[in-house]
Design a protein around this motif. Sequence first.
Motif, PDB file in Angstrom:
ATOM      1  N   GLY A   1      24.075  43.523 -40.788  1.00 26.47           N
ATOM      2  CA  GLY A   1      22.705  43.910 -41.093  1.00 26.47           C
ATOM      3  C   GLY A   1      22.481  44.418 -42.499  1.00 26.47           C
ATOM      4  O   GLY A   1      21.349  44.619 -42.925  1.00 26.47           O
ATOM      5  N   ASP A   2      23.565  44.611 -43.228  1.00 29.78           N
ATOM      6  CA  ASP A   2      23.456  45.113 -44.604  1.00 29.78           C
ATOM      7  C   ASP A   2      23.546  43.997 -45.639  1.00 29.78           C
ATOM      8  O   ASP A   2      23.302  44.224 -46.822  1.00 29.78           O
ATOM      9  CB  ASP A   2      24.572  46.126 -44.893  1.00 29.78           C
ATOM     10  N   TYR A   3      23.901  42.790 -45.200  1.00 23.93           N
ATOM     11  CA  TYR A   3      24.150  41.693 -46.135  1.00 23.93           C
ATOM     12  C   TYR A   3      23.273  40.484 -45.806  1.00 23.93           C
ATOM     13  O   TYR A   3      22.788  40.324 -44.677  1.00 23.93           O
ATOM     14  CB  TYR A   3      25.620  41.273 -46.089  1.00 23.93           C
ATOM     15  N   LEU A   4      23.122  39.622 -46.795  1.00 23.29           N
ATOM     16  CA  LEU A   4      22.456  38.339 -46.613  1.00 23.29           C
ATOM     17  C   LEU A   4      23.380  37.270 -47.182  1.00 23.29           C
ATOM     18  O   LEU A   4      23.656  37.252 -48.387  1.00 23.29           O
ATOM     19  CB  LEU A   4      21.100  38.329 -47.335  1.00 23.29           C
TER      20      LEU A   4
ATOM     21  N   SER B   1      18.322  28.182 -51.324  1.00 20.72           N
ATOM     22  CA  SER B   1      18.697  29.258 -52.248  1.00 20.72           C
ATOM     23  C   SER B   1      17.483  30.093 -52.648  1.00 20.72           C
ATOM     24  O   SER B   1      17.552  31.328 -52.684  1.00 20.72           O
ATOM     25  CB  SER B   1      19.366  28.662 -53.485  1.00 20.72           C
ATOM     26  N   ASN B   2      16.370  29.435 -52.923  1.00 20.43           N
ATOM     27  CA  ASN B   2      15.171  30.156 -53.364  1.00 20.43           C
ATOM     28  C   ASN B   2      14.560  30.992 -52.245  1.00 20.43           C
ATOM     29  O   ASN B   2      14.060  32.096 -52.491  1.00 20.43           O
ATOM     30  CB  ASN B   2      14.147  29.176 -53.923  1.00 20.43           C
ATOM     31  N   VAL B   3      14.592  30.483 -51.013  1.00 19.32           N
ATOM     32  CA  VAL B   3      14.076  31.263 -49.886  1.00 19.32           C
ATOM     33  C   VAL B   3      14.951  32.487 -49.657  1.00 19.32           C
ATOM     34  O   VAL B   3      14.455  33.587 -49.376  1.00 19.32           O
ATOM     35  CB  VAL B   3      14.002  30.400 -48.605  1.00 19.32           C
ATOM     36  N   ARG B   4      16.256  32.329 -49.784  1.00 21.49           N
ATOM     37  CA  ARG B   4      17.188  33.459 -49.639  1.00 21.49           C
ATOM     38  C   ARG B   4      16.883  34.554 -50.660  1.00 21.49           C
ATOM     39  O   ARG B   4      16.816  35.743 -50.326  1.00 21.49           O
ATOM     40  CB  ARG B   4      18.621  32.966 -49.797  1.00 21.49           C
ATOM     41  N   LEU B   5      16.678  34.155 -51.911  1.00 17.62           N
ATOM     42  CA  LEU B   5      16.370  35.129 -52.953  1.00 17.62           C
ATOM     43  C   LEU B   5      14.999  35.765 -52.712  1.00 17.62           C
ATOM     44  O   LEU B   5      14.814  36.959 -52.954  1.00 17.62           O
ATOM     45  CB  LEU B   5      16.386  34.444 -54.325  1.00 17.62           C
ATOM     46  N   HIS B   6      14.057  34.975 -52.214  1.00 16.55           N
ATOM     47  CA  HIS B   6      12.722  35.478 -51.888  1.00 16.55           C
ATOM     48  C   HIS B   6      12.801  36.543 -50.798  1.00 16.55           C
ATOM     49  O   HIS B   6      12.159  37.600 -50.892  1.00 16.55           O
ATOM     50  CB  HIS B   6      11.848  34.305 -51.439  1.00 16.55           C
ATOM     51  N   MET B   7      13.606  36.297 -49.777  1.00 10.91           N
ATOM     52  CA  MET B   7      13.763  37.251 -48.687  1.00 10.91           C
ATOM     53  C   MET B   7      14.475  38.507 -49.161  1.00 10.91           C
ATOM     54  O   MET B   7      14.103  39.626 -48.806  1.00 10.91           O
ATOM     55  CB  MET B   7      14.513  36.601 -47.525  1.00 10.91           C
ATOM     56  N   ASN B   8      15.501  38.326 -49.969  1.00 10.29           N
ATOM     57  CA  ASN B   8      16.277  39.476 -50.418  1.00 10.29           C
ATOM     58  C   ASN B   8      15.485  40.373 -51.360  1.00 10.29           C
ATOM     59  O   ASN B   8      15.714  41.583 -51.431  1.00 10.29           O
ATOM     60  CB  ASN B   8      17.557  39.017 -51.098  1.00 10.29           C
ATOM     61  N   LYS B   9      14.533  39.790 -52.083  1.00 10.56           N
ATOM     62  CA  LYS B   9      13.699  40.571 -52.996  1.00 10.56           C
ATOM     63  C   LYS B   9      12.915  41.627 -52.224  1.00 10.56           C
ATOM     64  O   LYS B   9      12.701  42.743 -52.710  1.00 10.56           O
ATOM     65  CB  LYS B   9      12.729  39.649 -53.739  1.00 10.56           C
ATOM     66  N   SER B  10      12.524  41.293 -50.996  1.00 10.92           N
ATOM     67  CA  SER B  10      11.784  42.242 -50.158  1.00 10.92           C
ATOM     68  C   SER B  10      12.721  43.110 -49.327  1.00 10.92           C
ATOM     69  O   SER B  10      12.473  44.298 -49.126  1.00 10.92           O
ATOM     70  CB  SER B  10      10.838  41.481 -49.226  1.00 10.92           C
TER      71      SER B  10
END
Length: 222
Positions: free
Chosen positions: A101-104, A177-186
Amino acid sequence: MPKGGGTPPTIISNHVGWADILVHMALYFPSFVAKSGLRGVPLVGAICESMQCLFVERGRKQGATEGIADSLKQRMLLAASGQSPDARPVLIFAEGTTTNGDYLLDFRSGAFLAGTPVQPVILRYQRGRLSHAWETIGPVRHIFLTLCQPLSSVTAFELPVYVPSEAEKKDPKLYASNVRLHMNKSAKLQLSSSTLKDKKDYQALLTSQHSHTNHQHLKKAA
């Protein structure tokens, strides 16, 4: 967005444990891709069957993998077209495995082959005596211990729908890759490139150390 609005044909979520399925059922009642081993898990297996999940085998051959990817793509395209009012959105845990739960982890590109909009969702569980990440505890025991807790809390963060660019539609890996970064930004999780094999190796190490400790205790007791 799909015709008529509503939930996009694909929901992308991080993955912590079996409870994730219940959360998404309450939110979207989606269909999803699941590992075949879940069929035998009490409660979870029944839920998977009733939701007409697409079951996959770990370590499957290349041909089978391509077949599943094609079926998944066709399902997402059908849901996006609006031609089938009964078509459920498809829930995909794009990391391909669970985390604490702490990582993506890196996203697999299969969820993005159709090039259709996706609904990103981040699940965050409240810390308690028992972690909702279930990898080092047997599934039946983990479900039992979870139900023994007086309270379990989870928050689902529904991010804005991600509509792919033309470049992303042509390149599923770029889209993923872009969706992953988008999710991690939030979500502000820690990014990791660990794989399912890494996790299995770590679990094997833990099991080996546990067995060695028990053996030493038995020798001392003797």
